[in-house]
Design a protein around this motif. Structure first.
Motif, PDB file in Angstrom:
ATOM      1  N   SER A 129      13.848  -4.113   8.533  1.00 35.19           N
ATOM      2  CA  SER A 129      13.496  -2.763   8.083  1.00 35.19           C
ATOM      3  C   SER A 129      14.727  -1.870   7.968  1.00 35.19           C
ATOM      4  CB  SER A 129      12.470  -2.137   9.045  1.00 35.19           C
ATOM      5  OG  SER A 129      13.065  -1.773  10.281  1.00 35.19           O
TER       6      SER A 129
ATOM      7  N   CYS B 153       6.665  -6.460   3.218  1.00 34.50           N
ATOM      8  CA  CYS B 153       5.902  -5.207   3.117  1.00 34.50           C
ATOM      9  C   CYS B 153       5.816  -4.503   4.475  1.00 34.50           C
ATOM     10  CB  CYS B 153       4.506  -5.492   2.571  1.00 34.50           C
ATOM     11  SG  CYS B 153       4.485  -6.035   0.848  1.00 34.50           S
ATOM     12  N   TRP B 154       5.650  -5.284   5.534  1.00 34.05           N
ATOM     13  CA  TRP B 154       5.622  -4.703   6.889  1.00 34.05           C
ATOM     14  C   TRP B 154       6.978  -4.082   7.235  1.00 34.05           C
ATOM     15  CZ3 TRP B 154       5.356  -7.933  12.039  1.00 34.05           C
ATOM     16  CH2 TRP B 154       5.198  -7.053  13.126  1.00 34.05           C
TER      17      TRP B 154
ATOM     18  N   TYR C 128       7.389  -0.773   5.387  1.00 32.59           N
ATOM     19  CA  TYR C 128       6.639   0.299   6.039  1.00 32.59           C
ATOM     20  C   TYR C 128       7.447   0.883   7.202  1.00 32.59           C
ATOM     21  CZ  TYR C 128       3.080   2.588   8.915  1.00 32.59           C
ATOM     22  OH  TYR C 128       2.387   3.503   9.667  1.00 32.59           O
TER      23      TYR C 128
ATOM     24  N   TYR D  18       9.463   4.901   7.740  1.00 34.69           N
ATOM     25  CA  TYR D  18       9.118   5.821   8.828  1.00 34.69           C
ATOM     26  C   TYR D  18      10.118   5.822   9.987  1.00 34.69           C
ATOM     27  CZ  TYR D  18       4.713   6.522   6.460  1.00 34.69           C
ATOM     28  OH  TYR D  18       3.756   6.850   5.520  1.00 34.69           O
TER      29      TYR D  18
END
Length: 490
Positions: free
Chosen positions: A131, A381-382, A385, A389
């Motif tokens: 991420s 996709c996780w 996300y 944030y």
């Protein structure tokens, strides 16, 4: 100048896509996809290990650390250097074991419960690492195209590109993309660092504009949030909170073990570590130095509000156009590489350790490849996300490193070096390290223990719980069988 940056990015993207598409034509089996057919020579291993290790964690989180603390930020990569010294001896043992994922190792040495818990710990940690690669890549695109691409839009663009190229050919794609990226980054940093050093006025110029703590062993780690000086012991603890998670992640890193499983031979695995040690020492030091030189050149303004961007910002504003464009492109490529590695790795866990192990043991190679690519997309996709944030790359990095370091590294090392560590000791260690790390930042836990937690990282409490559980439970449970130990002997 913007046309130059576009041209560099187009070349990099074209090369990476070409490599991914070409390697896709060579993927026929599960082993081809997950471990590149166990065919990687030492030279390829060196560059793919180096490139997968040094990504946004170094180029953004490490650079943010250096912008705030000076050369004391070297405590963070020093953890990796210490870990590599031990890895030299682990590498041939890992290649001898020659499975597909780290949970394969956990089940062979311990039991199925350890395998399942290890899979969950890897998913949490590696998707977190992926991420902040997405987020770092979004920052780079925003710096290149400030009027048209926001950091958030850039994050989406990077995520899509990484998911597509990773899904295409798996380990084969990742490893050979890393060869091009690793070569580019190393050469450009060797050129850019001396240039920026001279631009900052050499050592005299740096000392004249930077705080004296930037040249001290503990840097600003001895300063409280209010600026008051803390005892040396407190500064050392803070420094170790950067060193220890990095060292333990290095020692238990599934991405690394998968590369060793992909090696052509045990000799190639061991030789690759020598090159990896040299490359990491040089490149991590250059990255910290470039960030410190950038801090001297740009102490205020936009980058002071977002210090994680200091290296791409310095490339954009502090270097000649061509050199700056290539460095910025190299940072962009490095983020893509590390994101691909840490996205691909947990995807192999879902496929090998869940789907093939428990759902469809007799699945054909074609079905496994389809599920593998689907797993890459879902985990990507996780990660996206989380990237949207999460604000601080440095904090996200420490969280991901801690959950992995405390939950998995002790039991991985015990697999190779302890004949007494038992299956249920490993299960207790993985569960304990994971639970402490996940609970550490929960609001109600902070409210219960405000003076203990404060702004401290969870690494030492989580590691203490994991190691204690491993030792105590192992003492009260039956020792492992000789057949379990034999696979991990030198």
């Amino acid at each position: 100048m913007s046309h130059l940056y576009v041209a560099v990015l187009v070349v990099i993207v074209t090369v990476l896509l070409s490599v991914a598409i070409f390697r896709t034509t060579l993927v026929k089996t599960k082993a081809d996809y997950l471990v590149a057919g166990r065919s990687l020579p030492a030279f390829v291993l060196v560059l793919t290990l180096l490139t997968s290790w040094i990504g946004a964690g170094s180029l953004f989180a490490g650079a943010e650390n250096a912008y705030k603390n000076g050369f004391a930020a070297l405590w963070q990569p020093a953890g990796g250097w210490l870990g590599l010294l031990l890895i030299y001896f682990i590498a041939p043992r890992a290649r001898k074991f020659a499975q597909f994922t780290l949970p394969d190792l956990l089940e062979a040495r311990y039991n199925q419960v350890a395998r399942v818990l290890g899979t969950f710990a890897i998913l949490f940690a590696y998707v977190g690492i992926t991420s902040y690669q997405f987020k770092g890549g979004g920052d780079v695109l925003h710096l290149i195209f400030p009027d048209t691409v926001s950091s958030e839009l850039g994050t989406y663009i990077i995520a899509v590109f990484v998911i597509v190229t990773t899904a295409l050919a798996g380990m084969s794609s990742v490893a050979y993309m890393d060869v091009a990226i690793g070569s580019l980054v190393t050469v450009i940093c060797l050129i850019a660092a001396p240039y920026l050093f001279l631009q900052a006025g050499g050592w005299a110029g740096l000392h004249s504009v930077l705080p004296p703590q930037y040249f001290e062993v503990l840097g600003n780690y001895r300063l409280s949030p209010t600026g008051a000086e803390l005892p040396v012991a407190m500064g050392l603890i803070r420094a170790l909170e950067f060193l220890v998670p990095t060292m333990l992640l290095m020692l238990g890193n599934q991405v690394m073990y998968q590369k060793f499983f992909s090696a052509r031979s045990e000799k190639d695995a061991r030789y690759s570590v020598v090159g990896w040690i040299i490359g990491t020492l040089v490149l991590e030091t250059l990255i910290v130095a470039i960030a410190v030189f950038g801090r001297a050149l740009y102490p205020t303004g936009e980058v002071a509000l977002h210090p994680r961007e200091i290296i791409p910002y310095t490339a954009r504003h502090g270097l000649p156009a061509v050199l700056g464009a290539v460095l910025l492109g190299a940072v962009f490529a490095k983020v893509i590489s590390t994101a691909s590695n840490y996205l691909f790795s947990p995807a192999t866990n879902l496929v090998n350790d869940v789907f093939v192990r428990y759902i469809a043991p007799d699945a054909s190679n074609k079905r496994v490849l389809i599920i593998s690519r689907l797993a890459v997309v879902l985990l990507g996709c996780w990660a996206l996300y989380q990237a949207v944030y999460a604000e601080s790359i440095l904090q996200k990095m420490l969280w991901a490193y801690t959950i992995y370091s405390a939950a998995l590294t002790p039991v991985v090392l015990a697999a190779f070096y302890s004949k007494r560590a038992t299956a249920w000791g490993a299960v207790a260690a993985i569960a304990g390290g994971t639970v402490v790390t996940l609970a550490w930042d929960l609001p109600f836990v902070k409210a219960l223990f405000p003076h203990i937690i404060a702004d401290r990282d969870a690494i030492f409490p989580a590691l203490f719980v994991a190691v204690t559980a491993l030792i105590v439970v192992s003492l009260f449970t039956a020792p492992p069988r000789e057949s379990q130990l034999a696979q991990f002997a030198d």
